[in-house]
Write a protein that holds these residues in place. Structure first.
Motif, short mmCIF file in Angstrom:
data_model
loop_
_atom_site.label_atom_id
_atom_site.label_comp_id
_atom_site.label_asym_id
_atom_site.label_seq_id
_atom_site.Cartn_x
_atom_site.Cartn_y
_atom_site.Cartn_z
N MET A 98 -0.98 26.17 -10.44
CA MET A 98 -1.40 26.31 -9.04
C MET A 98 -1.51 24.95 -8.36
N LEU A 99 -1.86 23.90 -9.11
CA LEU A 99 -1.84 22.56 -8.52
C LEU A 99 -0.41 22.19 -8.12
N TYR A 100 0.51 22.47 -9.00
CA TYR A 100 1.93 22.25 -8.70
C TYR A 100 2.36 23.04 -7.46
N THR A 101 1.94 24.29 -7.39
CA THR A 101 2.32 25.14 -6.27
C THR A 101 1.77 24.62 -4.95
N LEU A 102 0.52 24.14 -4.96
CA LEU A 102 -0.07 23.61 -3.72
C LEU A 102 0.66 22.36 -3.24
N VAL A 103 1.04 21.49 -4.18
CA VAL A 103 1.75 20.27 -3.78
C VAL A 103 3.10 20.62 -3.16
N VAL A 104 3.81 21.58 -3.75
CA VAL A 104 5.17 21.90 -3.30
C VAL A 104 5.17 22.72 -2.02
N TYR A 105 4.31 23.74 -1.94
CA TYR A 105 4.41 24.73 -0.86
C TYR A 105 3.35 24.58 0.22
N VAL A 106 2.31 23.80 -0.01
CA VAL A 106 1.24 23.66 1.00
C VAL A 106 1.17 22.22 1.49
N GLY A 107 0.89 21.28 0.58
CA GLY A 107 0.78 19.90 1.00
C GLY A 107 -0.14 19.11 0.09
N ARG A 108 -0.03 17.80 0.18
CA ARG A 108 -0.82 16.93 -0.70
C ARG A 108 -2.31 17.02 -0.39
N ARG A 109 -2.68 17.22 0.87
CA ARG A 109 -4.11 17.24 1.22
C ARG A 109 -4.82 18.39 0.52
N ASP A 110 -4.27 19.59 0.63
CA ASP A 110 -4.88 20.74 -0.04
C ASP A 110 -4.84 20.58 -1.55
N ALA A 111 -3.75 20.01 -2.06
CA ALA A 111 -3.65 19.80 -3.50
C ALA A 111 -4.69 18.80 -3.99
N ALA A 112 -4.96 17.75 -3.20
CA ALA A 112 -5.96 16.76 -3.61
C ALA A 112 -7.36 17.40 -3.65
N ILE A 113 -7.68 18.23 -2.66
CA ILE A 113 -8.96 18.94 -2.67
C ILE A 113 -9.06 19.85 -3.89
N TYR A 114 -7.97 20.52 -4.18
CA TYR A 114 -7.95 21.41 -5.35
C TYR A 114 -8.11 20.61 -6.65
N LEU A 115 -7.54 19.42 -6.68
CA LEU A 115 -7.67 18.57 -7.87
C LEU A 115 -9.12 18.16 -8.10
N VAL A 116 -9.83 17.87 -7.02
CA VAL A 116 -11.26 17.54 -7.15
C VAL A 116 -12.02 18.74 -7.71
N ALA A 117 -11.71 19.93 -7.21
CA ALA A 117 -12.37 21.14 -7.73
C ALA A 117 -12.01 21.37 -9.19
N LEU A 118 -10.76 21.06 -9.57
CA LEU A 118 -10.36 21.20 -10.97
C LEU A 118 -11.13 20.23 -11.87
N THR A 119 -11.43 19.06 -11.34
CA THR A 119 -12.23 18.10 -12.11
C THR A 119 -13.61 18.67 -12.41
N GLY A 120 -14.22 19.28 -11.39
CA GLY A 120 -15.52 19.92 -11.61
C GLY A 120 -15.42 21.05 -12.61
N ASP A 121 -14.35 21.84 -12.54
CA ASP A 121 -14.16 22.94 -13.49
C ASP A 121 -14.00 22.41 -14.91
N ALA A 122 -13.28 21.28 -15.06
CA ALA A 122 -13.10 20.70 -16.39
C ALA A 122 -14.43 20.21 -16.96
N ILE A 123 -15.27 19.65 -16.12
CA ILE A 123 -16.59 19.20 -16.59
C ILE A 123 -17.42 20.38 -17.07
N VAL A 124 -17.40 21.47 -16.30
CA VAL A 124 -18.15 22.67 -16.70
C VAL A 124 -17.61 23.21 -18.02
N ALA A 125 -16.29 23.20 -18.20
CA ALA A 125 -15.70 23.69 -19.44
C ALA A 125 -16.10 22.84 -20.63
N LEU A 126 -16.16 21.51 -20.42
CA LEU A 126 -16.59 20.62 -21.52
C LEU A 126 -18.02 20.93 -21.93
#
Length: 386
Positions: A98-126
């Motif tokens: 989905m990160l790949y999809t956002l970069v290709v079909y939406v834009g870098r801005r939305d993908a960067a926001i999603y990447l920050v959220a993914l970082t939080g999700d990774a911390i919770v998973a750890l």
């Protein structure tokens, strides 16, 4: 296999559905291999919630990205609640997808926001599953970095393909436009040639017929001569028409066809003289070794101009023709020296002058047509030799 790949490229929803099914299959394999799992309903629920939305990733990328991230967070929190640290889902590969999809079909801005959220999700998973921080962080960073780089590469490729498609579309439009222009030019050329041949012959025949009708009772010999001229003009016009059609079917300037030149001009003058036009012609320089296109242009200019003089030159039509070959061009001048008002019943349409202008323009020359200083009508053309 290549055909199937091309077929999938034209059906993105089918391709994404296969991807979603593959992710769910990974979770099913992991579920079968984990016999110690107690909360299997929760596992299946998360597997469905993560994998199924991927089928709509290109139609609704933001909604699907949020859905997959929510399912991942729910999986981590639920795993903490039930105390199953082995509750890991291979289908969570949907996150970098989905990160790949956002970069290709939406834009870098939305993908960067999603990447920050993914970082939080990774911390919770750890925190939820107690994995080794270093290896887990390296794996997560590498996975998301590869997804972003792949998206950038594909985005550049898509931009290039779109630019190529745009250029191809422009080239195709230009090709079609050139084809339409070529057809229009060919139609104009055919119309010009047919007008020059038919209008000239018919005009001479009409003038001769009018003369014969006036003289048939008072001067039978003159009427007989006029009828003979009509017959000769008709045969010549028919031969000229056949020749023109043959030229139009092949090349308008083929080598095996006779050129016009000096002999052609003399023939036109002779025919117009027999039709009742007093013509004086002056030819200077060698007119027989110039290009066929220029030679044909000179012939048609003289022919059309003399026809107009015969039709509109009054009771005693006279004309002077001058064709001079100069160093860089050929000067053609036709002057109507007649007096009086025309009694011809032939009405002009203006196509003759238009055809002359078109022909001279094709030959990159100049044309002047109109009354001269002495009041006589004059046609003057300059046709470059090269």
């Amino acid at each position: 296999m290549r055909r199937f790949s091309l077929w999938l490229r034209g059906k993105p929803f089918v391709a994404d559905s296969l991807l979603a099914g593959t992710l769910f299959l990974f979770d099913a394999i992991a579920f079968v291999g984990n016999s110690e799992m107690r909360s299997w309903p929760l596992y299946i629920l998360v597997a469905v919630a993560v994998s199924v939305p991927v089928a709509w990733r290109r139609r609704h990328p933001r909604i699907v990205a949020a859905s997959v991230l929510t399912a991942s967070l729910f999986s981590s929190l639920a795993g903490m609640a039930v105390g199953e640290s082995t509750n890991l889902h291979p289908s969570l590969l949907a996150l970098p997808i989905m990160l790949y999809t956002l970069v290709v079909y939406v834009g870098r801005r939305d993908a960067a926001i999603y990447l920050v959220a993914l970082t939080g999700d990774a911390i919770v998973a750890l925190l939820a599953f107690g994995q080794e921080p270093i290896s887990a962080v390296l794996f997560t960073v590498l996975m998301y970095a590869l997804a972003w780089v792949a998206a950038e590469f594909l985005g550049a490729r898509r931009a290039y393909d779109e630019a190529v498609e745009a250029r191809l579309a422009v080239a195709e439009y230009d090709r079609d436009r050139r084809a339409e222009e070529a057809v229009a030019m060919e139609r104009t050329r055919i119309a010009r040639e047919l007008h020059d041949v038919i209008a000239h012959g018919v005009s001479v025949m009409v003038v001769q017929a009018d003369g014969a009708s006036y003289a048939i009772r008072k001067d039978p010999d003159r009427a007989e001569q006029a009828v003979a001229n009509i017959s000769a003009t008709g045969r010549q016009a028919l031969a000229e028409l056949r020749r023109t059609v043959a030229l139009l079917r092949t090349n308008p300037y083929v080598d095996d066809m006779p050129l016009y030149g000096t002999a052609g001009l003399a023939k036109v003058v002779d025919m117009m003289s027999r039709a009742g036009l007093n013509v004086e012609i002056e030819q200077t320089g060698n007119l027989d070794d110039i290009s066929p296109a220029i030679s044909l242009g000179i012939h048609r200019l003289v022919q059309e101009s003399l026809t107009n003089v015969l039709r509109h030159g009054g009771h005693a039509p006279r004309a002077r023709v001058s064709v001079v070959r100069r160093d860089e061009d050929v000067l053609v001048e036709i002057v109507n020296n007649g007096v009086g008002v025309s009694t011809s019943t032939v009405q002009g349409t203006g196509n003759g002058l238009l055809g002359m202008r078109e022909r001279v323009a094709v030959l990159q020359g100049t044309l002047e047509a109109g009354p001269a200083e002495d009041g006589h009508w004059r046609v003057r053309a300059e046709l470059p030799l090269e």
